[in-house]
Each structure stands twice: as structure tokens, then as C-alpha cells.
Design a protein around this motif. Structure first.
Motif, short mmCIF file in Angstrom:
data_model
loop_
_atom_site.label_atom_id
_atom_site.label_comp_id
_atom_site.label_asym_id
_atom_site.label_seq_id
_atom_site.Cartn_x
_atom_site.Cartn_y
_atom_site.Cartn_z
N ALA A 101 20.16 -20.39 -78.52
CA ALA A 101 21.37 -21.06 -78.05
C ALA A 101 22.62 -20.57 -78.77
O ALA A 101 23.60 -20.17 -78.13
CB ALA A 101 21.22 -22.58 -78.23
N GLY B 107 15.03 -22.25 -81.01
CA GLY B 107 16.01 -22.78 -80.06
C GLY B 107 17.42 -22.55 -80.53
O GLY B 107 18.31 -22.21 -79.73
N THR C 82 11.45 -29.15 -69.33
CA THR C 82 12.48 -28.34 -69.97
C THR C 82 13.02 -27.29 -69.01
O THR C 82 14.23 -27.09 -68.89
CB THR C 82 11.92 -27.64 -71.23
OG1 THR C 82 11.36 -28.62 -72.10
CG2 THR C 82 13.02 -26.88 -71.97
N TYR D 125 10.43 -25.93 -79.57
CA TYR D 125 11.54 -25.16 -79.00
C TYR D 125 12.04 -25.87 -77.75
O TYR D 125 13.26 -26.08 -77.58
CB TYR D 125 11.09 -23.74 -78.64
CG TYR D 125 12.09 -23.04 -77.73
CD1 TYR D 125 13.20 -22.40 -78.26
CD2 TYR D 125 11.95 -23.09 -76.34
CE1 TYR D 125 14.14 -21.80 -77.44
CE2 TYR D 125 12.88 -22.50 -75.51
CZ TYR D 125 13.97 -21.86 -76.06
OH TYR D 125 14.91 -21.28 -75.22
N ASP D 126 11.12 -26.22 -76.88
CA ASP D 126 11.49 -26.89 -75.62
C ASP D 126 12.27 -28.17 -75.88
O ASP D 126 13.29 -28.44 -75.25
CB ASP D 126 10.22 -27.23 -74.83
CG ASP D 126 9.56 -26.01 -74.23
OD1 ASP D 126 10.09 -24.89 -74.40
OD2 ASP D 126 8.50 -26.16 -73.59
N PRO E 64 18.65 -21.03 -72.36
CA PRO E 64 17.63 -21.52 -73.29
C PRO E 64 16.57 -22.41 -72.63
O PRO E 64 15.41 -22.41 -73.07
CB PRO E 64 18.45 -22.34 -74.30
CG PRO E 64 19.83 -21.77 -74.23
CD PRO E 64 20.02 -21.39 -72.80
N ALA F 280 11.95 -21.60 -71.37
CA ALA F 280 10.79 -22.47 -71.57
C ALA F 280 9.67 -22.19 -70.57
O ALA F 280 8.50 -22.47 -70.88
CB ALA F 280 11.21 -23.94 -71.44
N VAL G 22 16.02 -27.64 -78.00
CA VAL G 22 17.11 -26.76 -77.60
C VAL G 22 18.30 -27.54 -77.02
O VAL G 22 19.44 -27.10 -77.10
CB VAL G 22 16.60 -25.70 -76.60
CG1 VAL G 22 16.33 -26.31 -75.22
CG2 VAL G 22 17.55 -24.53 -76.50
#
Length: 448
Positions: free
Chosen positions: A173, A169, A100, A29-30, A193, A197, A33
Motif C-alpha cells: 500500500a 500489506g 478482501t 495481509y488480507d 492491494p 488478495a 491492508v
């Protein structure tokens, strides 16, 4: 000679598996995104005369973080083989979520001028450095808990959680884009987003603190057989490194086509609405993730080589279909080729991690994977959006990106043809854990 099979308590295996994949999901995810808000970052950090220049500058930073990944692999891969998988996973997680979170706090070009894009480059490079150490370490960790004969299925879940992390993500977003609109996203919404994190990273760090190191690595440590020079020792496996490099090119390029570039392509080149783009991108990633465990299970039972060859050929045709259908496409007409590419990607990527683990022994597994995997991802994955945008700008043809993707497919297919059973046998002979009795070898031959 290989040792006797290491027995692992099922509860310990489940705990390690769930802990590793949860942290992996948050890590991705980090890392991912950024691609979903690249349009806004381009406008805020790279002022230019036209939207194409801004977008390409933003994607150039996206690609740069991938070129740092091999350095992260060179640092963290040997660390995992020297001091352990668990400790290395903790360090890469800490580095990833702090960098992030920092992106969400950066001032823009309007506030501090040229320093803004320089700080953005620095934080993205730190993300890339972390990601370079994550793959080799986590893949080795999961494979060593799974043991031979189960590596395809077990490591396929790392790919599932990577896609789900990127999907998360994308939901955050693109959901913000739909809810807030472009004006608010440009003003402040793009930061959200990244700021998410922070708490997610603390959760992942706590989860990884509870893990025990892999049983195969612990066996090496107890016997005093850990590698003292993992990079030098890993180079003895040059053929395996070269094969993995080529096999991963298709995986890398089409992965970032589906999970990153497709969203931008539908917006900038096809003119799809935010809602249509969001829906198609999310469905494509969900389909990719859904088929992965089935591919992993299949190759554990029947072998990896010929499965990957067939799926790679299908992926080549699907990519051509995708881009050739783009001129004049509607969301409805574009859905079928996009989903075809997604299915092919999911099936192919289901077994590449298992293949990597089968080609290296325990002593240098993390280092070998890090060396072999990160370079093609940098060359063919992180650069895919930038090369695609360049091809369109150079040719004026929105179908032209398929030239690049098909070239990566051909390279992988050639490597799969060259791959031999002896490549797997050599790693098995040097491994802590021997092959399980009566299992299917990775090329698809049943042995007793």
C-alpha cells in the motif's frame, strides 16, 4: 488423568508449522491492508465536509469488522473443536481472501451512492467474521503440534507472521502511494492491494489443503472424546476466559497502535512526509516481529507471568513517552519512542498466545481462545484508531491518546498479578498431552 506424551515426527511438525504460518501471513495481509489505505477509502466512500469526519468514518468501518470477530469466534472456534482444526482453517481462509478481493471491486459513493459504504461494511464484516475464527483455530493447531514446553516459541511465530502479513500489506500500500502519488491512488491505486488478495489467497488455500490435523485433536477423535458442546463446556473455564480477556487488552491496543494507527497518526497529526511515515512504520513493524521469537523462547524456559508483568510495565511507560513526544516531533525525534513501543509490543505479544494455550485443555482450546481473545481485540484493538482520533478531536491535544492505551495496560497488569500457577495446573490435568518432565511452568517455577 492425562495420557502419555504424543510423539510427532519432526518432518510432519515442520510441514504443519510452515503450512500454518504461511497461510496465517496471507490471512493477515488480507485483513490489515485496509488500514493502510483508510485515508483514500474515507474520501471515496464517505463524502463529508472535512477530512476528520471522512477519516473517522473509515476507521469506524475498520472498528466494526472487529466487533464482528467475536461472532466469527463463536462460530469457528466450536467448529474446530468438533470437526477439526484443518477443515476450519480452510473455511476461514476461503472466506477471508474472497471478501478482501471483493473490496477491490467495489464501486465508490460517486458511482452508486449510499450503497457503496453499505457494501464496504458488508465485506469488512465478512473479513472480521473470518478473522474471529482464524486466531483460536491456528493457535490451537500450532500449540498442539509443538506440545507443552515449546508453546511460547512456536506460537510466537504466529504473531511474527501476523506482523509480517501486515508489513507486506504496508509495503504494497505505502509503496504504491510513493510510486503513484495521491491522485492516482485516489483514482484507482487503492484497489490494487485488495486485488492482490486473490492469487495470494489461492496459494494459501492450496497450502492448507496439504496439512494434517493436530496430533492432539486426532488422539481425541480416535478415542471418541471430542467435545459435543464446546461453547457450554468452555464456560466451565470462566476464570481462564476472564484472565485472558484482561491480559490481551494491552496486546490488542498497542498492536493496532503500532501496525495501523501510527502510520495515520504520523501523516495526519505530525505532518510527516509519505516517505518518512512509510520508513518509520515499516521499521517499527520489523522490530516488533524480530524480537518475538526471543520472548517466546525465554518464557518457555523461565515462565510467562513475571516476564509479561515486567514488559507490560515497560510498555506503559513507552506509550506515554510516544505521545508526549509527539507535539513538535520530527521523524528523527519520533523514531526512538516509536521503536521503544515496538520492542515492548514484540516481547509482550511473543507469549500471550502461549499463555492462552496453557490455560485451556485440548477439548475446548479453540473455543476457549476464540471466546477470550476476540472480545478484547474488538473493544481495545479495532477501536484503538477510532478512540485515538476521537480523543484528539475532543481535547485538541495530539498527546491525549495515551490515556486510552495506558488504561488498557493497567487492566492487563492487574490480571497478570492475579494469575496463579493453579490456573495452568487445572488445564494440564484435563489435557490430552501432559506436562513435559523437568520443564518450567508458565509462572516461572521449575518443576520435576
Amino acid at each position: 488423568m492425562p495420557d502419555t506424551h504424543i510423539t510427532v515426527d519432526p518432518r510432519r511438525r515442520r510441514r504443519a508449522f510452515l503450512g500454518a504460518v504461511t497461510g496465517h501471513l496471507i490471512e493477515w495481509y488480507d485483513y490489515g491492508v485496509y488500514g493502510f489505505v483508510a485515508l483514500y477509502i474515507g474520501q471515496l466512500f464517505f463524502p463529508a465536509d472535512n477530512d476528520t469526519s471522512q477519516l473517522m468514518s473509515s476507521f469506524a468501518v475498520f472498528a466494526l469488522s472487529f466487533f464482528i470477530r467475536p461472532l466469527g469466534g463463536l462460530f469457528f472456534g466450536p467448529m474446530a473443536d468438533r470437526i477439526g482444526r484443518k477443515q476450519t482453517l480452510l473455511v476461514v481462509m476461503l472466506l477471508m481472501f474472497t471478501s478482501t478481493f471483493a473490496i477491490g471491486l467495489l464501486p465508490t459513493h460517486a458511482a452508486i451512492g449510499i450503497a457503496a459504504p453499505l457494501l464496504l461494511v458488508l465485506t469488512r464484516c465478512l473479513q472480521g467474521f473470518s478473522a474471529g475464527g482464524e486466531i483460536g483455530t491456528t493457535t490451537a493447531f500450532i500449540a498442539e503440534y509443538a506440545g507443552p514446553g515449546r508453546r511460547g516459541y512456536s506460537t510466537s511465530w504466529l504473531m511474527v507472521t501476523a506482523v509480517l502479513g501486515l508489513l507486506l500489506g504496508g509495503v504494497v500500500a505505502n509503496g504504491l502511494i510513493v510510486l503513484l502519488g495521491d491522485e492516482a491512488m485516489l483514482a484507482w491505486g487503492w484497489r490494487v492491494p485488495f486485488l492482490v488478495a486473490g492469487p495470494l489467497g489461492l496459494i494459501a488455500l492450496y497450502i492448507r489443503l496439504k496439512l494434517e490435523d493436530s496430533p492432539e485433536f486426532q488422539a481425541l477423535a480416535e478415542r471418541g472424546e471430542k467435545s459435543e458442546a464446546p461453547i457450554r463446556e468452555a464456560w466451565a473455564w470462566k476464570r481462564a476466559i476472564a484472565l485472558i480477556f484482561c491480559v490481551i487488552t494491552l496486546h490488542a491496543s498497542i498492536f493496532y497502535l503500532v501496525v495501523t494507527y501510527a502510520s495515520t497518526y504520523m501523516s495526519t497529526e505530525l505532518g510527516f512526509s509519505s516517505n518518512a511515515k512509510f520508513l518509520l512504520a515499516m521499521i517499527a513493524m520489523a522490530v516488533t516481529a524480530a524480537v518475538m521469537p526471543f520472548g517466546g523462547m525465554f518464557t518457555d524456559r523461565f515462565g510467562r507471568k513475571y516476564f509479561l508483568l515486567v514488559v507490560g510495565l515497560a510498555a506503559t511507560g513507552a506509550v506515554i513517552w510516544l505521545f508526549e513526544s509527539a507535539p513538535g516531533a520530527t521523524p528523527a525525534s519520533f523514531a526512538a519512542p516509536l521503536l521503544a513501543v515496538s520492542v515492548c509490543l514484540g516481547l509482550y505479544a511473543s507469549s500471550t498466545y502461549g499463555t492462552m494455550c496453557d490455560l485451556f485443555p485440548t477439548r475446548v482450546r479453540s473455543t476457549g481462545i476464540s471466546l477470550a481473545y476476540n472480545v478484547p481485540v474488538a473493544l481495545f484493538g479495532g477501536s484503538a484508531p477510532l478512540i485515538s482520533a476521537w480523543l484528539i478531536g475532543r481535547t485538541g491535544d495530539i498527546a491525549s491518546p495515551w490515556y486510552f492505551y495506558v488504561a488498557t495496560c493497567v487492566l492487563s497488569l492487574v490480571a497478570l498479578v492475579v494469575l496463579k500457577q493453579s490456573d495452568f495446573d487445572r488445564a494440564n490435568q484435563h489435557s490430552v498431552t501432559p506436562p513435559s518432565p523437568s520443564r518450567t511452568d508458565p509462572v516461572g517455577e521449575v518443576t520435576a
